[in-house]
Design a protein around this motif. Sequence first.
Motif, PDB file in Angstrom:
ATOM      1  N   LEU A 128      -1.401  -6.519  -8.547  1.00 62.83           N
ATOM      2  CA  LEU A 128       0.174  -5.892  -7.478  1.00 62.83           C
ATOM      3  C   LEU A 128       0.815  -6.059  -7.851  1.00 62.83           C
ATOM      4  O   LEU A 128       2.361  -6.121  -7.989  1.00 62.83           O
ATOM      5  CB  LEU A 128      -0.412  -7.297  -6.157  1.00 62.83           C
ATOM      6  CG  LEU A 128      -1.348  -7.156  -4.939  1.00 62.83           C
ATOM      7  CD1 LEU A 128      -1.371  -7.795  -4.103  1.00 62.83           C
ATOM      8  CD2 LEU A 128      -0.371  -5.588  -4.176  1.00 62.83           C
ATOM      9  N   VAL A 133      -0.300  -0.120  -6.828  1.00 60.89           N
ATOM     10  CA  VAL A 133      -0.978  -0.539  -5.000  1.00 60.89           C
ATOM     11  C   VAL A 133      -1.718   0.398  -4.960  1.00 60.89           C
ATOM     12  O   VAL A 133      -3.440  -0.391  -4.413  1.00 60.89           O
ATOM     13  CB  VAL A 133       0.188   0.654  -4.041  1.00 60.89           C
ATOM     14  CG1 VAL A 133      -0.230   0.522  -2.985  1.00 60.89           C
ATOM     15  CG2 VAL A 133       2.108  -0.796  -4.383  1.00 60.89           C
ATOM     16  N   ALA A 136      -4.993  -2.031  -5.826  1.00 57.45           N
ATOM     17  CA  ALA A 136      -4.927  -3.395  -5.292  1.00 57.45           C
ATOM     18  C   ALA A 136      -5.324  -2.865  -4.052  1.00 57.45           C
ATOM     19  O   ALA A 136      -6.275  -4.108  -3.260  1.00 57.45           O
ATOM     20  CB  ALA A 136      -3.556  -3.994  -5.259  1.00 57.45           C
ATOM     21  N   SER A 164       1.732 -11.236  -1.473  1.00 59.30           N
ATOM     22  CA  SER A 164       1.371 -10.607  -2.555  1.00 59.30           C
ATOM     23  C   SER A 164       2.025  -9.175  -2.013  1.00 59.30           C
ATOM     24  O   SER A 164       2.483  -8.189  -2.023  1.00 59.30           O
ATOM     25  CB  SER A 164       0.823 -10.604  -3.512  1.00 59.30           C
ATOM     26  OG  SER A 164       1.562 -10.738  -5.360  1.00 59.30           O
ATOM     27  N   LEU A 165       0.832  -9.092  -1.067  1.00 61.31           N
ATOM     28  CA  LEU A 165       1.015  -7.945  -0.096  1.00 61.31           C
ATOM     29  C   LEU A 165       2.070  -6.866   0.493  1.00 61.31           C
ATOM     30  O   LEU A 165       2.609  -6.331   0.104  1.00 61.31           O
ATOM     31  CB  LEU A 165      -0.338  -7.872   1.222  1.00 61.31           C
ATOM     32  CG  LEU A 165      -1.439  -7.789   0.118  1.00 61.31           C
ATOM     33  CD1 LEU A 165      -2.666  -8.044   1.144  1.00 61.31           C
ATOM     34  CD2 LEU A 165      -2.197  -6.231  -0.130  1.00 61.31           C
ATOM     35  N   ASN A 168       4.862  -6.685  -0.989  1.00 57.77           N
ATOM     36  CA  ASN A 168       5.093  -5.077  -1.816  1.00 57.77           C
ATOM     37  C   ASN A 168       4.771  -3.618  -1.280  1.00 57.77           C
ATOM     38  O   ASN A 168       4.516  -2.788  -1.110  1.00 57.77           O
ATOM     39  CB  ASN A 168       3.601  -4.620  -2.734  1.00 57.77           C
ATOM     40  CG  ASN A 168       3.359  -5.369  -4.513  1.00 57.77           C
ATOM     41  OD1 ASN A 168       3.640  -4.490  -5.698  1.00 57.77           O
ATOM     42  ND2 ASN A 168       3.418  -6.466  -4.565  1.00 57.77           N
TER      43      ASN A 168
END
Length: 237
Positions: A128, A133, A136, A164-165, A168
């Motif tokens: 991430l 992506v 991840a 973090s998800l 992003n």
Amino acid sequence: MKGVFSHEQAATIGHGTTKRTTTSLQYVYVMEEQDEKYSVRVINANNLPTGEAEFISFDQLMHEYTPEPDFYHEKVFPAMRELGKTIARGERHLKNGEPYTAELEFLAALKLDEDNVRATFGLGLAYLERQQVEKADTVFQKLVKMRAAFEREHKHMFNAFGISLRRNRMFSQALKFYARAQQLCGADDHLMFNMARCLCDAGDNDGCCTYLRKALELNPNQKEAATMLRAVEKRKG
């Protein structure tokens, strides 16, 4: 109490007249937990405890398992120590803004124990950080299937991964991640607030308000949720 024990397993092989029962010795890592329960995890070929834990009683441990202190001190403890050092190096590189080097350390750790929660979280965070992506997402798919990823001892990594998800813009993954946590651990105000923030960033103001209200139902004193709810309602007009 913690250590390595051996356990005899019986297996039936063959059919008809060739049918027979064999026994094999399995090594497991045992730790004393709450409520007089003991967690049991299999020792893998790299002399490391791995996989989801099963739970047994003290009586089961005494009657069905044999202590193996030499195996623990000579094989398992050194392997666990080296794995811990590898993961710690990865986490240090991640903290220092070196995600590529961190990735290499976490991959090395996962070669030894493919189900290690800390290394899996770390690898996902490294991807991430580098905005990889697709990679991840692969780690995310693995984590949501791992019950241990949502245990209290991993809460700080769980929080960092969810944030973090969201940052992003992987909103559907973040929401699924939080929903899985709610399924396994129950709802709390922080979880509801995190879901609200994710929905807000995704542009779903109504959904955001719904989860902010749920957070405040669980904890009327959560100032962040109250402040955010006022701001979002004002924005909605």
